[in-house]
Design a protein around this motif. Structure first.
Motif, PDB file in Angstrom:
ATOM      1  N   ILE A  45      30.994  30.526  23.956  1.00 25.96           N
ATOM      2  CA  ILE A  45      29.879  31.335  24.251  1.00 25.96           C
ATOM      3  C   ILE A  45      29.479  31.950  22.222  1.00 25.96           C
ATOM      4  O   ILE A  45      28.399  32.571  22.469  1.00 25.96           O
ATOM      5  N   LEU A  93      42.717  41.748  32.319  1.00 22.30           N
ATOM      6  CA  LEU A  93      42.175  42.996  33.074  1.00 22.30           C
ATOM      7  C   LEU A  93      43.427  43.070  33.424  1.00 22.30           C
ATOM      8  O   LEU A  93      43.975  42.034  33.334  1.00 22.30           O
ATOM      9  N   ARG A 116      43.478  32.197  27.457  1.00 25.30           N
ATOM     10  CA  ARG A 116      41.578  32.716  26.723  1.00 25.30           C
ATOM     11  C   ARG A 116      41.639  33.839  25.562  1.00 25.30           C
ATOM     12  O   ARG A 116      40.621  33.780  25.289  1.00 25.30           O
ATOM     13  N   ALA A 117      42.330  34.498  26.180  1.00 21.90           N
ATOM     14  CA  ALA A 117      41.757  35.811  25.161  1.00 21.90           C
ATOM     15  C   ALA A 117      42.529  35.021  23.550  1.00 21.90           C
ATOM     16  O   ALA A 117      41.629  35.481  23.019  1.00 21.90           O
ATOM     17  N   ASP A 141      43.380  22.750  37.692  1.00 17.57           N
ATOM     18  CA  ASP A 141      42.583  23.013  38.295  1.00 17.57           C
ATOM     19  C   ASP A 141      43.237  24.467  38.566  1.00 17.57           C
ATOM     20  O   ASP A 141      44.062  24.523  38.529  1.00 17.57           O
ATOM     21  N   SER A 142      41.814  25.078  38.029  1.00 14.49           N
ATOM     22  CA  SER A 142      42.137  26.925  37.686  1.00 14.49           C
ATOM     23  C   SER A 142      42.910  27.766  38.684  1.00 14.49           C
ATOM     24  O   SER A 142      43.516  28.187  39.011  1.00 14.49           O
ATOM     25  N   GLN A 144      24.487  36.197  28.595  1.00 12.20           N
ATOM     26  CA  GLN A 144      26.049  35.135  29.294  1.00 12.20           C
ATOM     27  C   GLN A 144      26.798  35.442  30.375  1.00 12.20           C
ATOM     28  O   GLN A 144      27.121  35.016  31.285  1.00 12.20           O
ATOM     29  N   GLU A 153      29.596  31.629  38.592  1.00 10.57           N
ATOM     30  CA  GLU A 153      30.760  31.683  39.802  1.00 10.57           C
ATOM     31  C   GLU A 153      30.133  31.404  41.362  1.00 10.57           C
ATOM     32  O   GLU A 153      30.757  31.064  41.714  1.00 10.57           O
ATOM     33  N   VAL A 205      41.660  37.521  36.558  1.00  6.64           N
ATOM     34  CA  VAL A 205      40.980  36.609  37.657  1.00  6.64           C
ATOM     35  C   VAL A 205      40.496  34.923  36.235  1.00  6.64           C
ATOM     36  O   VAL A 205      40.036  35.029  35.284  1.00  6.64           O
ATOM     37  N   LEU A 206      40.892  33.558  36.477  1.00  4.92           N
ATOM     38  CA  LEU A 206      40.518  32.771  36.054  1.00  4.92           C
ATOM     39  C   LEU A 206      38.666  32.051  36.501  1.00  4.92           C
ATOM     40  O   LEU A 206      38.868  32.953  37.686  1.00  4.92           O
ATOM     41  N   PHE A 207      37.798  31.600  35.968  1.00  4.44           N
ATOM     42  CA  PHE A 207      36.546  30.888  36.214  1.00  4.44           C
ATOM     43  C   PHE A 207      37.289  29.784  36.459  1.00  4.44           C
ATOM     44  O   PHE A 207      37.610  29.430  37.079  1.00  4.44           O
ATOM     45  N   ARG A 208      35.978  29.365  37.315  1.00  5.19           N
ATOM     46  CA  ARG A 208      36.012  27.554  38.038  1.00  5.19           C
ATOM     47  C   ARG A 208      36.598  27.233  37.519  1.00  5.19           C
ATOM     48  O   ARG A 208      35.737  27.104  36.656  1.00  5.19           O
ATOM     49  N   GLY A 209      36.944  25.627  37.923  1.00 11.01           N
ATOM     50  CA  GLY A 209      36.867  24.909  36.584  1.00 11.01           C
ATOM     51  C   GLY A 209      38.691  24.569  35.984  1.00 11.01           C
ATOM     52  O   GLY A 209      39.332  25.005  36.480  1.00 11.01           O
ATOM     53  N   ARG A 237      27.856  30.419  42.189  1.00 10.58           N
ATOM     54  CA  ARG A 237      26.791  29.076  42.452  1.00 10.58           C
ATOM     55  C   ARG A 237      26.248  28.249  43.606  1.00 10.58           C
ATOM     56  O   ARG A 237      25.488  28.472  44.510  1.00 10.58           O
ATOM     57  N   ARG A 270      37.217  27.393  49.312  1.00 10.53           N
ATOM     58  CA  ARG A 270      38.719  26.617  48.370  1.00 10.53           C
ATOM     59  C   ARG A 270      40.272  27.202  47.825  1.00 10.53           C
ATOM     60  O   ARG A 270      39.988  28.546  47.678  1.00 10.53           O
ATOM     61  N   THR A 330      35.288  39.923  32.951  1.00 11.50           N
ATOM     62  CA  THR A 330      36.401  39.341  32.256  1.00 11.50           C
ATOM     63  C   THR A 330      35.329  38.505  31.384  1.00 11.50           C
ATOM     64  O   THR A 330      35.216  38.527  29.843  1.00 11.50           O
ATOM     65  N   LYS A 388      26.930  34.050  33.565  1.00  5.60           N
ATOM     66  CA  LYS A 388      28.257  33.636  33.612  1.00  5.60           C
ATOM     67  C   LYS A 388      28.659  33.409  35.376  1.00  5.60           C
ATOM     68  O   LYS A 388      28.923  32.640  36.384  1.00  5.60           O
ATOM     69  N   TRP A 421      35.673  28.654  26.836  1.00  2.00           N
ATOM     70  CA  TRP A 421      34.882  30.041  27.518  1.00  2.00           C
ATOM     71  C   TRP A 421      34.412  30.633  25.752  1.00  2.00           C
ATOM     72  O   TRP A 421      32.490  30.550  25.839  1.00  2.00           O
ATOM     73  N   GLU A 446      35.351  41.324  39.017  1.00  2.00           N
ATOM     74  CA  GLU A 446      36.554  40.995  37.376  1.00  2.00           C
ATOM     75  C   GLU A 446      35.888  40.150  36.238  1.00  2.00           C
ATOM     76  O   GLU A 446      36.084  39.693  35.967  1.00  2.00           O
ATOM     77  N   ILE A 447      34.532  38.934  37.900  1.00  2.00           N
ATOM     78  CA  ILE A 447      34.395  37.969  37.143  1.00  2.00           C
ATOM     79  C   ILE A 447      33.342  38.871  35.614  1.00  2.00           C
ATOM     80  O   ILE A 447      33.256  38.658  34.433  1.00  2.00           O
ATOM     81  N   LEU A 498      35.562  38.917  27.101  1.00  2.00           N
ATOM     82  CA  LEU A 498      35.765  37.763  26.293  1.00  2.00           C
ATOM     83  C   LEU A 498      34.296  37.561  25.163  1.00  2.00           C
ATOM     84  O   LEU A 498      34.656  36.745  24.625  1.00  2.00           O
ATOM     85  N   GLY A 499      33.796  38.494  25.048  1.00  2.00           N
ATOM     86  CA  GLY A 499      32.746  38.831  24.060  1.00  2.00           C
ATOM     87  C   GLY A 499      31.172  38.050  24.823  1.00  2.00           C
ATOM     88  O   GLY A 499      30.672  37.960  23.609  1.00  2.00           O
TER      89      GLY A 499
END
Lengths: 231, 349
Positions: free
Chosen positions: B104, B84, B148-149, B132-133, A143, A151, B88-92, A153, A231, A133, A147, B100, A129-130, A137-138
């Motif tokens: 980029i 999709l 986001r899209a 927070d996402s 990149q 994610e 899914v959302l990124f952390r943050g 990290r 979390r 995604t 990313k 984002w 998924e990551i 998003l391009g």
């Protein structure tokens, strides 16, 4: 028992009073292990990305070999590095044998499978998924990889800390290619081994306490990071 | 055409997922890709969104042939976004997620700020930037993914079953939102769904897939009112679909002569919408109607209406009637009834 308690008390005094010998050994050990960990992370996190994000024949086999090498005996790595950097070895002319650099080299190789393997696991944990995604998003390939690394990290940092934990507590490489030279290549583990052999129990316990503290700090940091991932 | 797929095939691990798919989507359309689960919709969307490469075939985007790798492919991919199935959302924070795609692309920070705030407002998420996402609900997550899209201002927005994991209220809300966005932004939408009612409510054109192939393509009206195969008829909810031989005097299905208005000859299929079939206790003969005598096999409640299955020799016809009609006619299982329908109600293919 009394003798052991006395030795423990002397050890604590050595730590509290900042015994220069004990602390120089601890500082050297930290420097060598940190350098080895940073060099190994710098090389093998990108290697892990290359393996994870590319499809090739024998990928699964390679990953299982890497995982098997997590527990490679330290003396075996020490011996291999020794054969390479000893005067008769292919890297003999570098004059690295019995230097801190030799220990760094050995530890870089020792923890390479841990950093590579656990980073691959961390990246795999992100699923499809990551990266999808990011691409949708391009993002370009680099990149996207950055990313996914960002994610994951905490898990990648855990891999690095596990590598550090192994480097700081190993003895095989340090004793074989470092030579346990006082004030130059003596590390916590080699000093403990020597101290116990020579009956310097108090100094060995002091060094042991410092080593254990380092291991505990690593362990606590790892579990804190893993907790924040969930979390 | 903004997107054209030519002879696309894809195989994975020895399984043929897509077979010789040809599809074109015109600029500004709301194109709906329909089909049952597992028919290859996601695989096709991933190829259309340039996330995957086909085993064979060509992808044309924005009137250009897209190569399998290289800068041109990235540039084309940057003009479209794929949402999709389970976003899914990124952390943050929500803000960092939405910005984002702009970051980029090297968009200046002050411009990013303006665009993100504007798009958050567009999806009714004003004030959510610092959230927070990880603390968002399913509906909010879906809207952040949409923001986001949209913030990228893509020419094509590809959505893979966006309503799948949503409850009926959120589903309705998302469909309404998508319809509004389509009319406001002029973006070409390509949406996959296994629920044809989604297509009916927002689509302009579409295609139906089955086993990795395109079964039928056209406008939504063509797909729903002129299905070309028995599968299509069944997919769009048509019942009473029978194989028939078409002659000069009518079509013979299950030994019965069925009158219709088509000039088709030879073998084919006919379908009679259940709501066009009238059930009565007496035979009322008129020249424009088909009449059959049969026996009620079952009476089933389907939502607010009732389905009456009537066995007429080799054919079992299903008629939909209201509760009041059922009570008035006093219909019960085993009863002999007459069913009738107009020749013009018979769909021939």
């Amino acid at each position: 028992m009394t003798q052991l308690l006395e030795a423990f008390q002397i050890a604590l005094n050595m730590i509290i009073s900042g015994d220069p010998v004990v602390f120089s050994i601890a500082f050297r050990t930290l420097m060598i292990s940190l350098t080895a960990t940073l060099v190994s992370a710098f090389i093998f996190i990108p290697v892990a990305c290359l393996i994870h994000f590319n499809q090739f024949r024998g990928k699964k086999f390679l990953v299982s070999i890497i995982q098997t090498l997590f527990s490679v005996p330290t003396v075996l790595v020490g011996m291999l590095v020794f054969l390479f950097i000893s005067r008769a070895g292919p890297l003999g002319n570098l004059g690295m044998l019995f230097t801190p650099g030799a220990i760094v080299l050995g530890e870089v190789l020792l923890i390479a499978p841990i950093i590579t393997g656990l980073t691959i696991s961390a990246l795999s944990g992100m699923g499809r998924e990551i990266p999808d995604t990011a691409l949708s998003l391009g993002a370009g390939q680099l990149q996207m990889v950055l990313k996914v690394l960002s994610e994951s990290r905490y898990m990648v940092l855990t891999a690095v800390l596990m590598g550090f934990g192994r480097a700081v507590s190993e003895i095989g490489v340090a004793i074989i290619v470092g030579g346990n030279i006082s004030g130059y290549t003596r590390t916590l583990t080699t000093a403990i081994a020597l101290g116990v052999g020579q009956g310097e129990i108090a100094a060995s316990i002091a060094l042991g306490i410092i080593l254990l503290s380092l291991a505990m700090i690593v362990s606590l940091t790892v579990s804190t990071l893993q907790h924040s991932v969930k979390r | 055409m903004i997107l054209e797929l030519e002879n696309i095939s894809q195989a994975k691990n020895g399984h043929q997922i897509l077979s010789d798919v040809n599809l074109s989507v015109s600029r500004g359309a709301f194109f709906v890709l329909m089909g049952p689960t597992g028919c290859g919709k996601t695989s096709l969307l991933r190829i259309a969104g340039l996330l995957d490469k086909p085993s064979s075939g060509r992808v044309m985007c924005f009137d250009r042939l897209i190569p399998l790798r290289g800068k041109e492919r990235l540039q084309a991919r940057r003009r479209m976004v794929t949402l999709l199935q389970r976003p899914v959302l990124f952390r943050g924070s929500v803000f960092s997620n939405v910005e984002w795609g702009l970051r980029i692309r090297g968009i200046p920070l002050n411009e990013i700020n303006t665009k993100v705030l504007r798009v958050l407002e567009l999806v009714d998420l004003e004030g959510y930037g610092d959230r927070d996402s990880g603390t968002l609900s399913g509906g909010e997550l879906q809207r952040v993914a949409l923001a986001r899209a949209l913030v990228i201002e893509p020419s094509v927005l590809i959505l893979d079953e966006p309503t799948t994991s949503l409850d009926p209220n959120l589903r309705f809300d998302l469909l309404r939102r998508l319809r509004d966005l389509h009319s406001k932004t002029g973006i070409t939408f390509i949406m996959a769904t296994h629920d044809f009612t989604d297509a009916l409510s927002i689509g302009t054109t579409g295609a139906v897939m089955r086993n990795g192939r395109i079964e039928q393509t056209g406008t939504i009206d063509e797909i729903f009112y002129s299905p070309k195969t028995p599968f299509m008829a069944s997919f769009v909810g048509m019942r009473n679909v029978f194989p028939a031989e078409f002659r000069e005097d009518g079509a013979v299905a299950g030994g019965h002569l069925v009158r219709h208005t088509s000039d088709k000859r030879g073998h084919g299929f006919l379908a009679i919408p259940p709501e066009a079939i009238v059930v009565s206790r007496k035979t009322t003969v008129t020249s424009e109607r088909n009449h059959f005598i049969g026996t009620i096999e079952s009476v089933e409640r389907t939502g607010s209406i009732f389905s009456i299955s009537v066995s007429c020799g080799n054919l079992i016809m299903i008629s939909s009637i209201t509760r009041s009609a059922l009570t008035e006619l006093d219909l019960t299982e085993g009863q002999e009834v007459c069913i009738s329908f107009k020749a013009s109600a018979v769909h021939v293919f």
